[in-house]
Design a protein around this motif. Structure first.
Motif, PDB file in Angstrom:
ATOM      1  N   ILE A 114       0.976  -1.139   0.008  1.00 41.72           N
ATOM      2  CA  ILE A 114       0.181  -0.001  -0.173  1.00 41.72           C
ATOM      3  C   ILE A 114       0.927   1.333  -0.017  1.00 41.72           C
ATOM      4  O   ILE A 114       0.644   2.056  -0.700  1.00 41.72           O
ATOM      5  N   LEU A 115       1.978   1.142   0.876  1.00 44.23           N
ATOM      6  CA  LEU A 115       2.667   2.624   0.931  1.00 44.23           C
ATOM      7  C   LEU A 115       3.511   2.645  -0.597  1.00 44.23           C
ATOM      8  O   LEU A 115       3.749   3.724  -0.763  1.00 44.23           O
ATOM      9  N   HIS A 116       3.960   1.416  -0.838  1.00 41.35           N
ATOM     10  CA  HIS A 116       4.709   1.605  -2.036  1.00 41.35           C
ATOM     11  C   HIS A 116       3.905   2.364  -3.257  1.00 41.35           C
ATOM     12  O   HIS A 116       4.233   3.278  -3.989  1.00 41.35           O
ATOM     13  N   LYS A 117       2.688   1.869  -3.426  1.00 40.88           N
ATOM     14  CA  LYS A 117       1.815   2.293  -4.449  1.00 40.88           C
ATOM     15  C   LYS A 117       1.492   3.791  -4.407  1.00 40.88           C
ATOM     16  O   LYS A 117       1.443   4.423  -5.130  1.00 40.88           O
ATOM     17  N   ILE A 118       1.338   4.146  -2.945  1.00 37.56           N
ATOM     18  CA  ILE A 118       1.088   5.673  -2.758  1.00 37.56           C
ATOM     19  C   ILE A 118       2.028   6.363  -3.075  1.00 37.56           C
ATOM     20  O   ILE A 118       1.911   7.571  -3.596  1.00 37.56           O
ATOM     21  N   ARG A 119       3.350   5.778  -2.830  1.00 38.16           N
ATOM     22  CA  ARG A 119       4.560   6.655  -2.980  1.00 38.16           C
ATOM     23  C   ARG A 119       4.617   6.836  -4.286  1.00 38.16           C
ATOM     24  O   ARG A 119       5.110   7.952  -5.162  1.00 38.16           O
ATOM     25  N   GLN A 120       4.314   5.900  -5.362  1.00 39.45           N
ATOM     26  CA  GLN A 120       4.482   5.950  -6.756  1.00 39.45           C
ATOM     27  C   GLN A 120       3.529   7.174  -7.243  1.00 39.45           C
ATOM     28  O   GLN A 120       3.639   7.774  -8.291  1.00 39.45           O
ATOM     29  N   LEU A 121       2.534   7.145  -6.551  1.00 36.38           N
ATOM     30  CA  LEU A 121       1.410   8.060  -6.957  1.00 36.38           C
ATOM     31  C   LEU A 121       1.745   9.400  -6.823  1.00 36.38           C
ATOM     32  O   LEU A 121       1.687  10.483  -7.499  1.00 36.38           O
ATOM     33  N   TYR A 298      10.678   8.209  -1.643  1.00 36.44           N
ATOM     34  CA  TYR A 298      10.549   8.617  -0.103  1.00 36.44           C
ATOM     35  C   TYR A 298      10.752  10.121   0.064  1.00 36.44           C
ATOM     36  O   TYR A 298      10.038  10.793   0.780  1.00 36.44           O
ATOM     37  N   LEU A 299      11.459  10.623  -0.642  1.00 41.44           N
ATOM     38  CA  LEU A 299      11.969  12.287  -0.862  1.00 41.44           C
ATOM     39  C   LEU A 299      10.658  12.999  -1.228  1.00 41.44           C
ATOM     40  O   LEU A 299      10.311  13.797  -0.788  1.00 41.44           O
ATOM     41  N   ASP A 300      10.165  12.140  -2.310  1.00 41.45           N
ATOM     42  CA  ASP A 300       8.889  12.678  -3.062  1.00 41.45           C
ATOM     43  C   ASP A 300       7.401  12.740  -1.952  1.00 41.45           C
ATOM     44  O   ASP A 300       6.866  13.773  -1.764  1.00 41.45           O
ATOM     45  N   GLU A 301       7.540  11.900  -1.224  1.00 41.90           N
ATOM     46  CA  GLU A 301       6.552  11.614  -0.049  1.00 41.90           C
ATOM     47  C   GLU A 301       6.801  12.652   1.042  1.00 41.90           C
ATOM     48  O   GLU A 301       5.810  13.423   1.449  1.00 41.90           O
ATOM     49  N   TYR A 302       7.873  12.979   1.489  1.00 40.44           N
ATOM     50  CA  TYR A 302       8.261  13.957   2.470  1.00 40.44           C
ATOM     51  C   TYR A 302       7.930  15.319   1.897  1.00 40.44           C
ATOM     52  O   TYR A 302       7.337  15.948   2.655  1.00 40.44           O
ATOM     53  N   CYS A 303       8.205  15.639   0.601  1.00 39.71           N
ATOM     54  CA  CYS A 303       7.933  17.069   0.050  1.00 39.71           C
ATOM     55  C   CYS A 303       6.240  16.997  -0.004  1.00 39.71           C
ATOM     56  O   CYS A 303       5.992  18.173   0.157  1.00 39.71           O
ATOM     57  N   TYR A 304       5.624  16.106  -0.285  1.00 41.55           N
ATOM     58  CA  TYR A 304       4.090  16.127  -0.754  1.00 41.55           C
ATOM     59  C   TYR A 304       3.606  16.577   0.710  1.00 41.55           C
ATOM     60  O   TYR A 304       2.650  17.226   0.778  1.00 41.55           O
ATOM     61  N   ARG A 305       4.006  15.769   1.734  1.00 41.10           N
ATOM     62  CA  ARG A 305       3.207  16.146   3.082  1.00 41.10           C
ATOM     63  C   ARG A 305       3.736  17.441   3.283  1.00 41.10           C
ATOM     64  O   ARG A 305       2.707  18.253   4.179  1.00 41.10           O
ATOM     65  N   SER A 306       4.876  17.975   3.610  1.00 38.95           N
ATOM     66  CA  SER A 306       5.363  19.171   3.800  1.00 38.95           C
ATOM     67  C   SER A 306       4.326  20.363   2.842  1.00 38.95           C
ATOM     68  O   SER A 306       4.177  21.219   3.753  1.00 38.95           O
ATOM     69  N   ASN A 307       4.446  20.250   1.617  1.00 36.56           N
ATOM     70  CA  ASN A 307       3.731  21.037   0.771  1.00 36.56           C
ATOM     71  C   ASN A 307       2.241  21.050   1.150  1.00 36.56           C
ATOM     72  O   ASN A 307       1.730  22.170   0.970  1.00 36.56           O
ATOM     73  N   SER A 308       1.636  19.992   1.533  1.00 40.34           N
ATOM     74  CA  SER A 308       0.342  19.678   2.054  1.00 40.34           C
ATOM     75  C   SER A 308       0.103  20.578   3.215  1.00 40.34           C
ATOM     76  O   SER A 308      -1.062  21.298   3.289  1.00 40.34           O
ATOM     77  N   LEU A 309       0.878  20.432   4.210  1.00 45.44           N
ATOM     78  CA  LEU A 309       0.703  20.773   5.559  1.00 45.44           C
ATOM     79  C   LEU A 309       0.926  22.229   5.420  1.00 45.44           C
ATOM     80  O   LEU A 309       0.497  23.064   6.512  1.00 45.44           O
ATOM     81  N   SER A 310       1.746  22.799   4.578  1.00 46.88           N
ATOM     82  CA  SER A 310       2.058  24.161   4.378  1.00 46.88           C
ATOM     83  C   SER A 310       0.938  25.064   3.670  1.00 46.88           C
ATOM     84  O   SER A 310       0.708  26.269   3.899  1.00 46.88           O
ATOM     85  N   GLY A 311       0.110  24.046   3.084  1.00 51.06           N
ATOM     86  CA  GLY A 311      -0.992  25.044   2.391  1.00 51.06           C
ATOM     87  C   GLY A 311      -0.766  25.255   1.077  1.00 51.06           C
ATOM     88  O   GLY A 311      -1.472  25.982   0.310  1.00 51.06           O
ATOM     89  N   SER A 312       0.198  24.750   0.630  1.00 52.85           N
ATOM     90  CA  SER A 312       0.782  24.898  -0.933  1.00 52.85           C
ATOM     91  C   SER A 312       0.080  24.128  -2.099  1.00 52.85           C
ATOM     92  O   SER A 312       0.133  24.401  -2.910  1.00 52.85           O
ATOM     93  N   ILE A 313      -0.584  23.029  -1.535  1.00 53.01           N
ATOM     94  CA  ILE A 313      -1.551  22.167  -2.243  1.00 53.01           C
ATOM     95  C   ILE A 313      -3.026  22.235  -1.742  1.00 53.01           C
ATOM     96  O   ILE A 313      -3.146  22.051  -0.833  1.00 53.01           O
ATOM     97  N   HIS A 314      -3.822  22.634  -2.682  1.00 51.49           N
ATOM     98  CA  HIS A 314      -5.280  22.796  -2.531  1.00 51.49           C
ATOM     99  C   HIS A 314      -5.810  21.399  -2.312  1.00 51.49           C
ATOM    100  O   HIS A 314      -5.599  20.451  -3.328  1.00 51.49           O
ATOM    101  N   ASP A 315      -6.561  21.173  -1.200  1.00 47.71           N
ATOM    102  CA  ASP A 315      -7.253  19.878  -0.955  1.00 47.71           C
ATOM    103  C   ASP A 315      -6.348  18.703  -1.489  1.00 47.71           C
ATOM    104  O   ASP A 315      -6.731  17.780  -2.165  1.00 47.71           O
ATOM    105  N   PRO A 316      -5.226  18.338  -0.729  1.00 42.08           N
ATOM    106  CA  PRO A 316      -4.094  17.518  -1.050  1.00 42.08           C
ATOM    107  C   PRO A 316      -4.670  16.011  -0.907  1.00 42.08           C
ATOM    108  O   PRO A 316      -4.259  15.163  -1.457  1.00 42.08           O
ATOM    109  N   PHE A 317      -5.458  15.574   0.283  1.00 39.15           N
ATOM    110  CA  PHE A 317      -6.260  14.254   0.286  1.00 39.15           C
ATOM    111  C   PHE A 317      -7.009  13.919  -1.125  1.00 39.15           C
ATOM    112  O   PHE A 317      -6.871  12.959  -1.457  1.00 39.15           O
ATOM    113  N   ALA A 318      -7.822  14.823  -1.480  1.00 40.66           N
ATOM    114  CA  ALA A 318      -8.701  14.611  -2.679  1.00 40.66           C
ATOM    115  C   ALA A 318      -7.854  14.633  -3.608  1.00 40.66           C
ATOM    116  O   ALA A 318      -8.171  13.533  -4.605  1.00 40.66           O
ATOM    117  N   LYS A 319      -6.603  15.306  -3.815  1.00 40.71           N
ATOM    118  CA  LYS A 319      -5.823  15.286  -5.062  1.00 40.71           C
ATOM    119  C   LYS A 319      -5.215  13.926  -5.255  1.00 40.71           C
ATOM    120  O   LYS A 319      -5.030  13.294  -6.130  1.00 40.71           O
TER     121      LYS A 319
END
Length: 329
Positions: A114-121, A298-319
């Motif tokens: 599950i985590l591997h597929k999500i990170r690929q996303l 893993y680097l991409d996962e870290y960045c996505y979460r940081s960008n999500s929590l910073s508000g840089s990505i609109h509705d990151p969970f739905a996206k």
């Protein structure tokens, strides 16, 4: 927000499996059913033991909500898939497969998959984002060795940490560089140009790699101001030993709301370097060593979460959920 808060927030939003189905249906077909074969807008529903079948009223093609998606033919309930997406998006410390295994009550193999597929996303989404506005970056060394012999230096890898600032928002990327020289060698102009060509768009106003001074960016970030207690908490991830996340007593340093992420990190003026150090620390402390094959995910996962929590990505969970609906497993 700690993991218990994340679980509570998710359960309030998705009370049962049917709520998860409704959420994904609205994402996939916001204007009602649409046949992927002929585009017709009406279908007959056929109740089945597992999922509802939709048969196009025009061409008779049958499909399901999860056909040709990340969830295709998965025996894992959608509620567990969505919870995993939610944790990856919003849980600041992230989780490894051992911890997700416990949270979902699944096998280790299922949790890892599950985590591997999500990170690929996440990596796929990041590739669609081109930086614009004012861009600054720093060449950093991943797996930096204490003893700089030739054998040890071969293990080091170059990472370019880049932060763009545009229209009061910012976006963070950490990219592993493929180089023919050792990681400690300076980046050539050709390498920098190649990176900018791949990761920026035509509206780029300026770019500075390895600037002499790293000013504090005026964007919201999940990282709190640098005092010793907060740094020690936020720069360490969760243990890979299998220790229970549910029972772990962790300090609640921030709330899972972009409006709460308004403080800035400044330590000796090395803002970009500090972001990189936290990313590297998270990888080391949470996963205790990774193969080069997967590090970029893993680097991409870290960045996505940081960008999500910073508000840089609109509705990151739905996206991220929408991306899962249009990517085959």
């Amino acid at each position: 927000m700690d993991i218990d808060g994340i679980l509570k927030q998710f359960n309030q939003r998705f009370e049962d499996e049917e709520a998860c189905v409704s959420f994904l249906y609205e994402l996939k077909w916001p204007n009602g059913f649409r046949c992927s074969e002929c585009g017709y807008h009406h279908a007959y529903t056929i109740a089945s033991r597992k999922q509802t079948l939709y048969e196009c009223a025009s061409c008779a093609k049958q499909t399901t909500l999860t056909a040709n998606t990340l969830f295709h033919k998965s025996r894992t309930p959608l509620s567990k898939w969505l919870l995993s997406l939610y944790i990856v998006t919003f849980y600041e410390k992230g989780v490894n497969a051992v911890q997700l295994q416990e949270l979902l009550s699944v096998t280790y193999k299922t949790a890892w998959n599950i985590l591997h597929k999500i990170r690929q996303l996440v990596s796929g989404l990041d590739q669609t984002v081109l930086l614009s506005g004012f861009v600054k970056g720093k060449h950093e060394i991943l797996m930096k060795q204490a003893y700089p012999s030739d054998a040890y230096l071969e293990k080091e890898r170059s990472v370019l940490t880049v932060l763009s600032e545009n229209a009061n928002t910012a976006y963070l990327k950490l990219k592993l560089l493929t180089r023919k020289v050792q990681a400690r060698n300076r980046l050539s102009e050709e390498e920098v140009d190649r990176f900018l060509m791949r990761h920026t768009d035509e509206s780029l106003e300026s770019a500075a790699i390895n600037p002499r001074h790293q000013r504090e960016y005026s964007f919201r970030t999940s990282f709190v101001e640098s005092n010793e207690s907060d740094v020690s908490i936020l720069s360490t991830g969760s243990s890979d030993s299998g220790e229970s996340l549910k029972s772990k007593n962790t300090k609640n340093t921030t709330a899972n709301n972009a409006s709460d992420y308004t403080k800035h990190l400044t330590r000796n003026g090395n803002f970009i370097s500090d972001l990189t150090a936290r990313a590297f620390s998270w990888i080391n402390d949470t996963f205790h060593g990774l193969g080069l094959k997967y590090i970029q995910h893993y680097l991409d996962e870290y960045c996505y979460r940081s960008n999500s929590l910073s508000g840089s990505i609109h509705d990151p969970f739905a996206k991220l959920s929408l991306q899962a609906l249009f990517r085959a497993a």
